[in-house]
Design an enzyme around this catalytic site. Structure first.
Site, short mmCIF file in Angstrom:
data_model
loop_
_atom_site.label_atom_id
_atom_site.label_comp_id
_atom_site.label_asym_id
_atom_site.label_seq_id
_atom_site.Cartn_x
_atom_site.Cartn_y
_atom_site.Cartn_z
N SER A 165 9.90 2.13 6.08
CA SER A 165 8.44 2.08 6.16
C SER A 165 7.85 3.37 6.73
O SER A 165 8.52 4.11 7.45
CB SER A 165 7.99 0.90 7.03
N GLN A 197 4.61 -5.97 8.85
CA GLN A 197 4.12 -6.69 7.68
C GLN A 197 5.16 -6.80 6.57
O GLN A 197 5.12 -7.75 5.78
CB GLN A 197 2.87 -6.00 7.13
N ASP A 220 7.79 -1.64 10.49
CA ASP A 220 6.53 -2.25 10.05
C ASP A 220 6.61 -3.78 10.14
O ASP A 220 7.51 -4.41 9.57
CB ASP A 220 6.24 -1.81 8.62
N CYS A 224 0.82 -1.21 0.00
CA CYS A 224 0.00 0.00 0.00
C CYS A 224 0.86 1.27 0.00
O CYS A 224 0.41 2.33 -0.43
CB CYS A 224 -0.95 0.01 1.19
N GLY A 232 -16.98 2.58 11.23
CA GLY A 232 -16.26 3.59 10.47
C GLY A 232 -15.04 3.01 9.77
O GLY A 232 -14.23 2.32 10.38
N GLU A 237 -9.17 5.78 7.18
CA GLU A 237 -7.85 5.15 7.05
C GLU A 237 -7.51 4.29 8.27
O GLU A 237 -7.08 3.15 8.14
CB GLU A 237 -6.79 6.24 6.86
N GLN A 272 5.81 -9.42 3.20
CA GLN A 272 5.55 -8.91 1.86
C GLN A 272 6.76 -9.12 0.95
O GLN A 272 6.62 -9.45 -0.23
CB GLN A 272 5.16 -7.43 1.94
#
Length: 418
Positions: free
Chosen positions: A110, A117, A115, A52, A190, A193, A121
């Site tokens: 990052s 993740q 990060d 992303c 909601g 982001e 990845q």
């Protein structure tokens, strides 16, 4: 003559989310781009990483074709290459590109430092490159060195400690009371982001029994389908809140809509409320109700900031570990350059030995021939040992090509095959 590693990057540092969305690639598109690069530019080692926050292409080649690759990417995404080129960064220096991939893979580059993740990845990107035979000797060695370095960082530093993003900190808070609940109903209200990030973090951790609700139902349905969550109509949000055990709210409102009054008919069980909204969507006094535990954004961000500071403090140690790993990789990379010459030299000397053996072995008995074979083979091993050591030493001094040229001239190695 020899290849060099290069990197192409478009990331959150220069490009808005709107731009990054247009460039982003899924697994099939990543593989297709790698195949197109091989077909168009005759490049045999390529890695494509798309998250992303970044889309990056790493390749190993003698030529600098970075802008051409961006133009190829633009054509595949049906974009104007001249419009997107300014958003890209190009790292053409081999050492800088290698160091950059290390920093990306461990989370130094990052948006949220460290990060959690990004290592997975990068592993997926590496697997996709291997799937289409675009991971050659250099990429294999580079990526495995990176994975080993990541393990060292986890074991030897505090760089991976704690949740350094709001979404991870939210889930970390949630995990502190999950053991006290049996299959709790989780409601996310909601999908801005932060709300979407929380949903993705919950999905990454394989949590179940999650319902999401949003004013724009289509957005909730799209995300729910992707993550395997349930969807409820925003018109019934008050009823959903009463039924849920855990409510995570990031909806934008002018004043709190979760109040003591709206919760007065809640069940007798404990209810946990996490407010990520600005302005707040949960009234501060809800904790006056029996069985209500509430966390606001400041509490969540205090956790995130503390974890982030621990990670920032660990950066010098992380860079030291990366530096050591790159040093070992460079030694291997330099030796890879001289490996063909070493093999050619061995072949040349072995050819001389066999030719001389052929001249005399016919006059020897089988037993004598066997002894001579062992003696001459042993001699050849000793003869070649010093040139090999000198070549490897020259690699570390950066003088390998000079010695390769000398050996080529002395032994006419160009005619030899590896």
């Amino acid at each position: 003559m020899y290849g060099y590693f290069k990197a192409i990057s478009i990331s959150h540092k220069k490009a808005s989310l709107h731009i990054r969305e247009q460039i982003a690639l899924n697994e099939e598109e990543c593989k297709n781009l790698m195949l197109k690069i091989r077909e168009t530019f005759d490049v045999s080692e390529t890695l494509v990483l798309s998250t992303c926050n970044r889309t990056e292409i790493y390749y190993y080649s003698e030529k600098n074709i970075s802008e051409d690759i961006v133009r190829l990417l633009a054509s595949l995404k049906v974009l104007n290459s001249n419009e997107i080129l300014p958003y890209f960064d190009f790292i053409d220096d081999h050492s800088e590109a290698v160091n950059y991939l290390f920093e990306v893979a461990v989370g130094l580059q990052s948006q949220v430092v460290g990060d959690l993740q990004i290592p997975n990845q990068v592993k997926h990107a590496y697997q996709w490159a291997a799937d289409v035979q675009m991971a050659g000797p250099f990429l294999h060695r580079l990526l495995h060195t990176i994975f080993f370095t990541n393990k060292r960082i986890v074991q030897e530093t505090g760089f991976r400690d704690g949740a350094a993003s709001t979404s991870y900190a939210t889930v970390e808070v949630l995990e502190s009371f999950l053991p006290m609940l049996s299959n709790p109903k989780i409601l996310v209200v909601g999908l801005g982001e932060i709300g979407e990030d929380v949903c993705r973090t919950l999905a990454d951790k394989n949590y179940q029994n999650i319902t999401i609700t949003n004013r724009t139902r289509s957005k909730a349905e799209t995300l729910a389908q992707e993550l395997g969550f349930m969807v409820s109509d925003f018109q019934t949000v008050n009823e959903q809140i009463l039924e849920a055990d855990i409510v995570i709210s990031s909806v934008r409102v002018e004043e709190p809509f979760i109040t003591k009054n709206s919760l007065k008919h809640k069940s007798l069980s404990v209810k946990y409320l996490i407010d990520l909204s600005v302005p707040r969507s949960i009234a501060p006094d809800v904790e006056e109700l029996a069985g209500v535990v509430s966390y606001d954004l400041d509490e969540i961000q205090l956790r995130a900031n503390a974890a982030l500071q621990r990670r920032l403090d660990a950066i010098p140690d992380v860079k030291r570990i990366i530096g050591a790993a790159i040093g070992e990789l460079n030694n291997w990379s330099q030796e890879m350059i001289v490996s063909p010459t070493i093999q050619k030299l061995k072949n040349a000397l072995e050819q001389i030995r066999k030719e001389e053996m052929a001249r005399f072995v016919k006059d020897l008995s089988a037993e004598e021939a066997e002894k001579v074979e062992k003696i001459t083979a042993s001699m050849m091993q000793k003869v070649i040992k010093l040139p090999v050591l000198q070549l490897k030493a020259a690699c570390k001094r950066g003088e390998a090509e000079t010695l390769i040229d000398v050996l080529n001239d002395l032994f006419n190695l160009e005619k030899q095959t590896v």
